[in-house]
Scaffold this motif. Sequence first.
Motif, mmCIF file in Angstrom:
data_model
loop_
_atom_site.group_PDB
_atom_site.id
_atom_site.type_symbol
_atom_site.label_atom_id
_atom_site.label_comp_id
_atom_site.label_asym_id
_atom_site.label_seq_id
_atom_site.Cartn_x
_atom_site.Cartn_y
_atom_site.Cartn_z
ATOM 1 N N PHE A 132 5.351 69.715 15.666
ATOM 2 C CA PHE A 132 6.026 68.460 16.337
ATOM 3 C C PHE A 132 5.246 68.551 17.555
ATOM 4 C CE2 PHE A 132 9.266 69.217 13.038
ATOM 5 C CZ PHE A 132 9.093 67.907 12.296
ATOM 6 N N THR B 194 14.290 67.736 7.518
ATOM 7 C CA THR B 194 14.460 69.094 8.597
ATOM 8 C C THR B 194 13.468 68.954 9.663
ATOM 9 O OG1 THR B 194 14.717 71.405 8.679
ATOM 10 C CG2 THR B 194 12.903 70.585 7.205
ATOM 11 N N HIS B 195 13.765 69.561 10.757
ATOM 12 C CA HIS B 195 13.035 69.889 11.998
ATOM 13 C C HIS B 195 12.519 71.286 11.922
ATOM 14 C CE1 HIS B 195 14.625 65.948 13.436
ATOM 15 N NE2 HIS B 195 13.548 66.042 14.167
ATOM 16 N N ASP C 282 6.161 75.083 13.123
ATOM 17 C CA ASP C 282 7.144 74.299 14.139
ATOM 18 C C ASP C 282 6.382 73.781 14.950
ATOM 19 O OD1 ASP C 282 9.582 75.022 12.476
ATOM 20 O OD2 ASP C 282 9.931 76.568 13.643
ATOM 21 N N ILE D 268 9.677 64.510 7.012
ATOM 22 C CA ILE D 268 9.760 65.108 8.161
ATOM 23 C C ILE D 268 8.929 64.055 9.174
ATOM 24 C CG2 ILE D 268 9.569 67.382 7.476
ATOM 25 C CD1 ILE D 268 6.497 67.676 8.177
ATOM 26 N N LEU E 165 8.861 62.803 13.730
ATOM 27 C CA LEU E 165 9.752 62.920 15.176
ATOM 28 C C LEU E 165 11.004 61.829 15.153
ATOM 29 C CD1 LEU E 165 6.873 62.912 17.440
ATOM 30 C CD2 LEU E 165 8.146 64.831 16.820
ATOM 31 N N ASN E 166 11.806 62.384 15.908
ATOM 32 C CA ASN E 166 13.105 61.128 16.059
ATOM 33 C C ASN E 166 12.327 59.784 16.051
ATOM 34 O OD1 ASN E 166 14.812 63.156 15.802
ATOM 35 N ND2 ASN E 166 14.879 63.427 18.131
ATOM 36 N N GLU F 164 19.118 67.269 7.094
ATOM 37 C CA GLU F 164 19.266 68.352 8.005
ATOM 38 C C GLU F 164 20.194 69.295 7.482
ATOM 39 O OE1 GLU F 164 17.386 69.334 10.421
ATOM 40 O OE2 GLU F 164 16.429 67.188 10.859
#
Length: 246
Positions: A235, A190-191, A232, A34, A36-37, A159
């Motif tokens: 992030f 996954t986010h 969640d 996992i 961040l982009n 994802e």
Amino acid sequence: MGLKIKKISGGYVGNSVLKNVSFEVADGEIVALIGLNGAGKSTTINHIIGELHPQQGTIMLNDVYLSQAPTAFKSQIAYIPEQPILYDELTLEEHLHLMLSAHMIDNTVTWSRAFELLKLFRLEDKLHWLPTHFSKGMRQKVMLVAAFMLDAPLLIVDEPFLGLDTLAQKDVVRLIREQAKKGNSVLMTTHLLASAAKFVDKFIVLHEGTVQFIGTPLALADAHGLTLDNLDDFFDLMHETINDEN
């Protein structure tokens, strides 16, 4: 044995993304990568599947080094990309034949498994359809069938819930758990951390191409003052930390 990544550095031409990345995914273990982009998740996966070559470090799966025996290494992997990759001129049945033939397991046993998965995802009556007739969700389900029918030692899912309805998401989680129970390794991105926390064994947090954390979902939540239910929000905390540093 499983997957072992040791001190990988690499990226794209003129752009070094990964910096000394090391982690393992043991047999029967479900691990979520996992971040961040732009953290390096896709780059890491592209190195594992052999699309990119590391500048340094080693990648090994069940005692087979990617650099020394790429064909033997890749034959152990089933990969589900974030965006479905299908050939416009091939029917669903032809896609499955192609995948099984590539792994040299195009036989009655594997086709029996394939039909079970086709029924699960409600695709059993669409074997002669071309991709142009599939919705985005159906395309993703084709990729799921193609990967899970292989029962590969390593399953990589980028994802897994993207574009899927709630029922299909539950089916995917069950199938991932079944893979782990068989002793296969599972690496996913996954986010949806709160959802993933219910079935993954550990999270690996990537930030700017480096490993920042490896541990259980509970350990990640505790480290940031969160609960598993509101994981969640992790992030958001990462965003705040980056903004504070800037």
